[in-house]
Motif scaffolding. Structure first.
Motif, short mmCIF file in Angstrom:
data_model
loop_
_atom_site.label_atom_id
_atom_site.label_comp_id
_atom_site.label_asym_id
_atom_site.label_seq_id
_atom_site.Cartn_x
_atom_site.Cartn_y
_atom_site.Cartn_z
N PRO A 5 0.83 -1.21 0.00
CA PRO A 5 0.00 0.00 0.00
C PRO A 5 0.86 1.25 0.00
O PRO A 5 1.95 1.29 0.58
CB PRO A 5 -0.77 -0.13 1.32
N SER A 6 0.36 2.29 -0.65
CA SER A 6 1.04 3.59 -0.62
C SER A 6 0.58 4.36 0.61
O SER A 6 -0.40 3.99 1.28
CB SER A 6 0.70 4.38 -1.89
N ALA A 7 1.26 5.46 0.88
CA ALA A 7 0.84 6.32 1.98
C ALA A 7 -0.57 6.85 1.75
O ALA A 7 -1.38 6.96 2.67
CB ALA A 7 1.83 7.48 2.14
N ALA A 8 -0.88 7.18 0.48
CA ALA A 8 -2.22 7.66 0.15
C ALA A 8 -3.27 6.58 0.38
O ALA A 8 -4.38 6.87 0.85
CB ALA A 8 -2.26 8.14 -1.30
N ASP A 9 -2.93 5.32 0.05
CA ASP A 9 -3.86 4.22 0.29
C ASP A 9 -4.17 4.10 1.78
O ASP A 9 -5.32 3.91 2.18
CB ASP A 9 -3.25 2.89 -0.18
N ILE A 10 -3.14 4.21 2.60
CA ILE A 10 -3.32 4.08 4.05
C ILE A 10 -4.15 5.23 4.59
O ILE A 10 -5.07 5.02 5.40
CB ILE A 10 -1.95 4.02 4.75
N ASP A 11 -3.85 6.44 4.15
CA ASP A 11 -4.63 7.60 4.60
C ASP A 11 -6.10 7.44 4.23
O ASP A 11 -7.00 7.73 5.03
CB ASP A 11 -4.09 8.88 3.98
N ALA A 12 -6.35 6.99 3.01
CA ALA A 12 -7.73 6.83 2.55
C ALA A 12 -8.46 5.77 3.36
O ALA A 12 -9.64 5.92 3.69
CB ALA A 12 -7.74 6.47 1.06
N LEU A 13 -7.76 4.69 3.70
CA LEU A 13 -8.40 3.63 4.48
C LEU A 13 -8.72 4.11 5.89
O LEU A 13 -9.82 3.85 6.41
CB LEU A 13 -7.49 2.40 4.54
N VAL A 14 -7.80 4.81 6.52
CA VAL A 14 -8.06 5.33 7.87
C VAL A 14 -9.26 6.28 7.84
O VAL A 14 -10.14 6.24 8.71
CB VAL A 14 -6.82 6.04 8.44
#
Length: 373
Positions: free
Chosen positions: A282-291
């Motif tokens: 996962p990218s940082a953007a993927d993680i931010d979006a999931l949170v």
């Protein structure tokens, strides 16, 4: 809504957790004999199955009439499996190879060529409606708003509607297509007990064709096991029906439970790894979006499959202020070891249902006797 900035700790862990995940799940089998699933004295039809679920299905259907070898071991994942020399030897000597299909086993073509296998291939995915499966894949989430009463009549209606909406006709199923041309199809078809019934029927038919002398026995075992799968389906549906639809929202390690979630009206808020596979990064953007999605949908827990490391999930859960269920993992890509709660397909599905319910604050009913042992 713009996601709030996440901690450096969270972003740094993304790459490290992906590397740890790959180390955890890249194990090959312990040798072909390690997956032997009950083929009697070895004099029967020689059958090799790829995944742990297919090995379990073949064991139920074949009984003492087959000599069974499972390629993948408990906890291993087909997404990045590398057959050992012992696996290739077993495959080369086999009469039948059972594969999942639906784009799961990208290693099969090379393994068949390397081993010299020239027997019959049974593709379990041919037993289900792949156009309907594509429609479920395309939904992007569960179907909580459509899940009023779960029964097989409604399930059939939904499949017919999905089939009408699907763009691609898939009438011809050749082996190469199953392994390489299903980017629009989530391959975890077995997670739905209704799909498992179709897969079992396909396997039973294939075994009967390869071994006509025992065709009646395969058919009888398939009928008995299919009845148990139907009872499992009914039991799971009854458990989730007691949870309000708005509270049936799940986050998993990767997109491995799509058909299970769809069948039981559970909304899919997302996964830690943004892929059908369990070795994506996962990218940082993927993680931010999931949170942000976890916070927006009021997700109560993150669930991690048994084939994955829980480290990144724990960090994301801490950031989002929710629980991560890592002590009791879900059996999705693989069944569990022989002494675990997920040793068989029936056991694993019951276990997964109980774990999800308990994280949501509900208790499961006693399991029918027919689903135990």
């Amino acid at each position: 809504m713009t996601p709030k900035p996440r901690s450096p700790k969270l972003l740094a862990l993304a790459g490290a957790a992906a590397a740890a995940l790959l180390a955890l799940t890249s194990c090959s089998s312990a040798g072909a004999s390690g997956g032997d699933g009950g083929g009697g004295d070895g004099d029967g039809l020689k059958v090799v199955a790829t995944t742990t679920q297919l090995t379990d299905f073949a064991r139920e259907l074949g009984g003492d009439d087959i000599a069974l070898t499972g390629l993948l071991q408990a906890g291993a994942s087909a997404h990045h499996f590398d057959p050992s020399p012992a696996d290739l030897l077993a495959l080369g000597e086999a009469d039948v190879l059972i594969v999942n299909g639906a784009g799961l086993e990208t290693f099969v073509d090379d393994a068949v060529e390397s081993s010299g296998f020239d027997g019959e291939i049974i593709t379990a995915a041919d037993g289900i409606d792949l156009d309907a499966a594509r429609a479920v894949t395309a939904e992007g989430g569960g179907a909580a708003d459509e899940h009023e009463d779960h029964d097989h009549a409604e399930h059939d209606d939904h499949e017919a509607e999905a089939e009408a909406e699907a763009e691609d006709a898939h009438d011809d199923h050749d082996h190469a297509e199953h392994d390489h041309d299903h980017g629009d199809l989530n391959p975890h078809i077995w997670t739905s007990p209704a799909n498992a019934e179709g897969m079992v029927a396909e396997i039973a038919d294939g075994l009967a064709a390869a071994d006509p002398a025992h065709a009646d026995a395969y058919a009888e075992r398939a009928e008995a096991y299919t009845a148990r799968l139907a009872e499992l389906d009914d039991w799971v549906a009854a458990q989730f029906d007691r949870v309000p639809a708005a509270e049936r929202v799940l986050v998993s390690g990767h997109d491995s439970l799509r058909y299970y979630l769809h069948d039981y009206g559970i909304a899919f808020a997302g996964s830690i790894l943004p892929s059908f596979e369990d070795n994506a990064e996962p990218s940082a953007a993927d993680i931010d979006a999931l949170v942000a999605e976890i916070e927006a949908q009021g997700v109560r827990a993150i669930f991690v499959e048994s084939s994955m490391s829980p480290k990144l999930a724990q960090t994301i859960a801490e950031e989002a202020g929710v629980e991560v269920v890592d002590a009791e993992t879900l059996y999705a890509d693989s069944l569990g070891a022989a002494d675990s709660d997920g040793a068989t397909y029936l056991d694993a599905t019951v276990h997964n249902t109980r774990v999800i319910l308990e994280a949501w604050g509900a208790q499961a009913d006693p399991v029918p006797d027919s689903l135990q042992g």
